[in-house]
Scaffold this active site. Structure first.
Site, PDB file in Angstrom:
ATOM      1  N   GLY A   8       0.846  -1.193   0.000  1.00 11.87           N
ATOM      2  CA  GLY A   8       0.000   0.000   0.000  1.00 11.87           C
ATOM      3  C   GLY A   8       0.876   1.236   0.000  1.00 11.87           C
ATOM      4  O   GLY A   8       1.659   1.450   0.934  1.00 11.87           O
ATOM      5  N   MET A   9       0.767   2.053  -1.047  1.00  9.40           N
ATOM      6  CA  MET A   9       1.621   3.223  -1.212  1.00  9.40           C
ATOM      7  C   MET A   9       0.808   4.495  -1.012  1.00  9.40           C
ATOM      8  O   MET A   9      -0.199   4.719  -1.696  1.00  9.40           O
ATOM      9  CB  MET A   9       2.257   3.228  -2.603  1.00  9.40           C
ATOM     10  CG  MET A   9       3.121   2.013  -2.903  1.00  9.40           C
ATOM     11  SD  MET A   9       4.586   1.914  -1.843  1.00  9.40           S
ATOM     12  CE  MET A   9       5.527   3.320  -2.448  1.00  9.40           C
ATOM     13  N   SER A  15       5.628   4.178   3.668  1.00  8.88           N
ATOM     14  CA  SER A  15       5.305   3.185   2.637  1.00  8.88           C
ATOM     15  C   SER A  15       6.438   3.064   1.621  1.00  8.88           C
ATOM     16  O   SER A  15       6.701   1.976   1.093  1.00  8.88           O
ATOM     17  CB  SER A  15       3.988   3.534   1.948  1.00  8.88           C
ATOM     18  OG  SER A  15       4.031   4.809   1.341  1.00  8.88           O
ATOM     19  N   CYS A  94     -11.803   2.147   8.277  1.00 11.80           N
ATOM     20  CA  CYS A  94     -11.079   2.204   7.011  1.00 11.80           C
ATOM     21  C   CYS A  94     -10.084   1.052   6.905  1.00 11.80           C
ATOM     22  O   CYS A  94      -9.949   0.421   5.853  1.00 11.80           O
ATOM     23  CB  CYS A  94     -10.367   3.548   6.879  1.00 11.80           C
ATOM     24  SG  CYS A  94      -9.586   3.812   5.266  1.00 11.80           S
ATOM     25  N   CYS A 188      -7.211  11.506   7.751  1.00 10.83           N
ATOM     26  CA  CYS A 188      -6.692  12.033   6.484  1.00 10.83           C
ATOM     27  C   CYS A 188      -7.651  12.966   5.769  1.00 10.83           C
ATOM     28  O   CYS A 188      -7.216  13.838   5.017  1.00 10.83           O
ATOM     29  CB  CYS A 188      -6.294  10.875   5.569  1.00 10.83           C
ATOM     30  SG  CYS A 188      -7.659   9.779   5.098  1.00 10.83           S
TER      31      CYS A 188
END
Length: 341
Positions: A8-9, A15, A94, A188
């Site tokens: 996951g980037m 990451s 999430c 976020c």
């Protein structure tokens, strides 16, 4: 060549270093950037960073648009929970539904054996464990992840410290800019404050009454959604000579109840929607009732997918809607959502 791993980037240093470490360790690495929320301008910046990182590592970067699912599974529940007078935890939702839900589905489509992220957490395939760097540990937010996928998860940063990760990036030519990036915000999709965000969807600024614990009107507040349990500012209390704290909110009447600090004390909570990695039904352990709090000793009884938790010491400012997470030393053994205080 080792097995294939999907990373996951996010476009951040964690990451990026995660992908680099796995590549150096011999894994076949591919990256995935997920478009979650729809904050203006966000993805243009972060996707460009993620692509730069992928190019440096020498791996393919996939892009997955999950904005519709995010709105349904994370964002709308965030709005609804505040409207119900509770305190949400969108990151845990999430992580379960998107970062370790939709992402594992995508990993399957490309034949990836493992899934990796830049989270600071450890796993042995059966349990999660707190990270070596306790200032960055993210285990609290991953308690709700489906335990069936734990054997496929890799967390290269779990045994490392954040400062070391930034120093590593700073020492590698081409990655220096990642080391100097600012930290991402805790939620976020919240740009400033959660109330600024809520104003676009619900009536936040709605003046109402402040009650004491006996039901007497003692002041005025600016709208119940401005408050969470334990807050001590932003409302009036006539004749008060010592601090008062929010004890509860009533969405139906737009009233908040306030009291002195000792009235915030909580000795027992009930949890629902449990996610347990341990099969025991009655045990002594420790529990965290909010992210930035210490774990306290407790006794737990589980019946009908509810956990009845008796605290060995009072905790102040416990809010329904938040996560309660059980730890045995550094091992995460499960948790649930606070439904009764």
């Amino acid at each position: 060549m080792k097995n294939k791993v999907l990373v996951g980037m996010s476009g951040g240093v964690d990451s990026t270093v995660t992908a680099l470490l796995l590549k150096k360790d011999g894994y076949e690495v591919e990256g995935l950037y997920m478009k979650l929320h729809s904050k203006p301008g966000y993805h243009e910046v972060h996707l460009a960073r993620a692509q730069k990182a992928a190019d440096f590592v020498g791996m393919k970067l996939h892009v997955l648009d999950l904005q519709d699912i995010f709105n349904k599974e994370v964002f709308q529940p965030f709005i609804d929970t505040y409207a119900q007078g509770k305190t949400p935890n969108p990151c845990a939702l999430c992580n379960r539904n998107l970062k370790f839900g939709e992402m594992i589905k995508f990993a399957n489509t490309i034949g990836a054996d493992f899934l990796a992220t830049g989270h600071y957490i450890k796993t042995d395939g059966k349990y999660f464990y707190q990270a070596e760097d306790d200032t960055k540990d993210q285990s609290y937010f991953l308690f709700y992840v489906n335990k069936d996928i734990l054997p496929r998860l890799l967390f290269p940063l779990g045994n490392r410290h954040k400062n070391d990760i930034k120093e590593m990036a700073a020492s590698i030519e081409g990655l220096e800019s990642f080391a100097s990036q600012g930290e991402s915000s805790e939620i976020c999709f919240v740009e400033t404050t959660y109330t600024d965000l809520l104003k676009d969807y619900v009536d936040v600024d709605n003046v109402g009454e402040v009650l004491d614990s006996d039901g007497n009107v003692v002041g005025e507040h600016k709208g119940y959604m401005h408050y969470t349990i334990g807050k001590r500012k932003g409302f009036t209390v006539k004749g008060a000579h010592e601090p008062h704290y929010v004890l509860s909110m009533n969405p139906e009447t737009n009233q908040i109840v306030v009291g002195k600090k000792d009235e915030l004390a909580c000795g027992r909570v009930v949890l629902d929607n449990l996610n347990m990695f341990d099969e025991r039904k009655e045990f002594d352990t420790t529990v965290k009732l909010r992210y930035r709090t210490k774990a306290v000793s407790c006794h737990v009884e589980i019946k009908d997918n509810k956990a009845y938790v008796t605290l060995k010491e009072n905790v102040f400012g416990v809010a329904t809607g938040q996560a309660a997470v059980f730890y045995d030393d550094d091992k995460l053994i499960g948790g649930g959502w606070i439904s009764q205080v």
